[in-house]
Design a protein around this motif. Structure first.
Motif, mmCIF file in Angstrom:
data_model
loop_
_atom_site.group_PDB
_atom_site.id
_atom_site.type_symbol
_atom_site.label_atom_id
_atom_site.label_comp_id
_atom_site.label_asym_id
_atom_site.label_seq_id
_atom_site.Cartn_x
_atom_site.Cartn_y
_atom_site.Cartn_z
ATOM 1 N N GLU A 15 0.052 19.584 2.132
ATOM 2 C CA GLU A 15 1.146 19.986 2.256
ATOM 3 C C GLU A 15 2.349 19.229 1.905
ATOM 4 O O GLU A 15 3.236 19.531 1.364
ATOM 5 N N ALA A 16 2.117 17.841 1.964
ATOM 6 C CA ALA A 16 3.063 16.855 1.618
ATOM 7 C C ALA A 16 3.445 16.860 0.168
ATOM 8 O O ALA A 16 4.746 16.718 -0.411
ATOM 9 N N PHE A 17 2.280 16.990 -0.667
ATOM 10 C CA PHE A 17 2.429 16.851 -1.931
ATOM 11 C C PHE A 17 2.550 18.265 -2.732
ATOM 12 O O PHE A 17 2.640 18.326 -3.977
ATOM 13 N N ALA A 18 2.652 19.389 -1.908
ATOM 14 C CA ALA A 18 2.733 20.655 -2.579
ATOM 15 C C ALA A 18 4.081 20.928 -3.550
ATOM 16 O O ALA A 18 3.854 21.410 -4.436
ATOM 17 N N ARG A 19 5.190 20.158 -3.110
ATOM 18 C CA ARG A 19 6.273 20.484 -3.805
ATOM 19 C C ARG A 19 6.326 19.540 -5.192
ATOM 20 O O ARG A 19 7.267 19.470 -5.916
ATOM 21 N N CYS A 20 5.231 18.629 -5.262
ATOM 22 C CA CYS A 20 5.161 17.770 -6.572
ATOM 23 C C CYS A 20 4.610 18.333 -7.674
ATOM 24 O O CYS A 20 4.265 17.999 -8.627
ATOM 25 N N ALA A 70 12.141 10.800 -6.977
ATOM 26 C CA ALA A 70 12.721 11.263 -5.542
ATOM 27 C C ALA A 70 11.765 12.158 -4.845
ATOM 28 O O ALA A 70 11.410 12.236 -3.795
ATOM 29 N N ARG A 71 11.279 13.217 -5.617
ATOM 30 C CA ARG A 71 10.030 13.988 -4.995
ATOM 31 C C ARG A 71 8.883 13.360 -4.767
ATOM 32 O O ARG A 71 8.367 13.637 -3.684
ATOM 33 N N LEU A 72 8.319 12.394 -5.413
ATOM 34 C CA LEU A 72 7.141 11.558 -5.062
ATOM 35 C C LEU A 72 7.614 10.650 -3.726
ATOM 36 O O LEU A 72 6.810 10.714 -2.861
ATOM 37 N N ALA A 73 8.687 10.098 -3.782
ATOM 38 C CA ALA A 73 9.059 9.259 -2.555
ATOM 39 C C ALA A 73 9.156 10.212 -1.425
ATOM 40 O O ALA A 73 8.702 9.939 -0.196
ATOM 41 N N SER A 74 9.756 11.242 -1.406
ATOM 42 C CA SER A 74 9.699 12.232 -0.468
ATOM 43 C C SER A 74 8.291 12.902 0.215
ATOM 44 O O SER A 74 8.056 12.834 1.396
ATOM 45 N N ALA A 75 7.357 12.926 -0.656
ATOM 46 C CA ALA A 75 6.417 13.366 -0.544
ATOM 47 C C ALA A 75 5.369 12.539 0.056
ATOM 48 O O ALA A 75 4.794 12.674 1.401
ATOM 49 N N LEU A 76 5.397 11.129 -0.260
ATOM 50 C CA LEU A 76 4.765 9.994 0.341
ATOM 51 C C LEU A 76 5.282 9.925 1.711
ATOM 52 O O LEU A 76 4.801 9.484 2.889
ATOM 53 N N THR A 77 6.619 9.839 1.955
ATOM 54 C CA THR A 77 7.489 9.683 3.105
ATOM 55 C C THR A 77 6.804 10.788 4.234
ATOM 56 O O THR A 77 6.471 10.547 5.250
ATOM 57 N N ALA A 78 6.751 12.108 3.752
ATOM 58 C CA ALA A 78 6.282 13.164 4.636
ATOM 59 C C ALA A 78 4.779 13.037 5.077
ATOM 60 O O ALA A 78 4.432 13.205 6.159
ATOM 61 N N LEU A 79 4.109 12.503 4.173
ATOM 62 C CA LEU A 79 2.570 12.191 4.427
ATOM 63 C C LEU A 79 2.366 11.159 5.569
ATOM 64 O O LEU A 79 1.749 11.368 6.584
ATOM 65 N N VAL A 80 3.192 10.162 5.393
ATOM 66 C CA VAL A 80 3.073 9.012 6.377
ATOM 67 C C VAL A 80 3.463 9.609 7.729
ATOM 68 O O VAL A 80 3.187 8.983 8.661
ATOM 69 N N ASP A 81 4.920 10.064 7.687
ATOM 70 C CA ASP A 81 5.255 10.700 8.831
ATOM 71 C C ASP A 81 4.428 11.565 9.744
ATOM 72 O O ASP A 81 4.480 11.691 10.701
ATOM 73 N N GLY A 82 3.829 12.379 8.886
ATOM 74 C CA GLY A 82 2.890 13.479 9.458
ATOM 75 C C GLY A 82 1.605 12.984 10.080
ATOM 76 O O GLY A 82 0.972 13.594 10.706
ATOM 77 N N VAL A 83 1.180 11.792 9.561
ATOM 78 C CA VAL A 83 -0.008 11.256 10.212
ATOM 79 C C VAL A 83 0.247 9.949 11.025
ATOM 80 O O VAL A 83 -0.606 9.508 11.857
#
Length: 81
Positions: A13-18, A68-81
């Motif tokens: 889910e976090a990396f779907a936008r990448c 920016a997309r990568l940083a956002s995806a990594l942030t979303a993953l960390v925040d999600g777990v």
């Protein structure tokens, strides 16, 4: 054993936008301390491999809008777990 479905779903889910994502490619598995490996299910692990051309100009050039997309995806993953 150490990558439960919920963790894998959160990463997808976090990396779907990448763009394109895959599983166990080009490498399979994760790093887990041997004293926990296969013994402690609460020790979870996820290995993320990131193609450099998704966030920087190759070979070895500057970052582009993908960073920016990568940083956002990594942030979303960390925040999600």
């Amino acid at each position: 054993f150490h990558t439960p479905p919920a963790l894998l779903d959160a990463a997808r889910e976090a990396f779907a936008r990448c763009g394109e994502t895959g599983l166990d490619s080009p490498f399979a598995g994760t790093y887990v301390p041997l004293r926990y490996y296969g013994r402690r299910a609460e020790v979870t692990a996820l290995m993320v491999e990131i193609r450099r051309d998704t966030y920087m100009t190759e070979p070895g050039g500057s970052a582009h809008e993908g960073l920016a997309r990568l940083a956002s995806a990594l942030t979303a993953l960390v925040d999600g777990v």
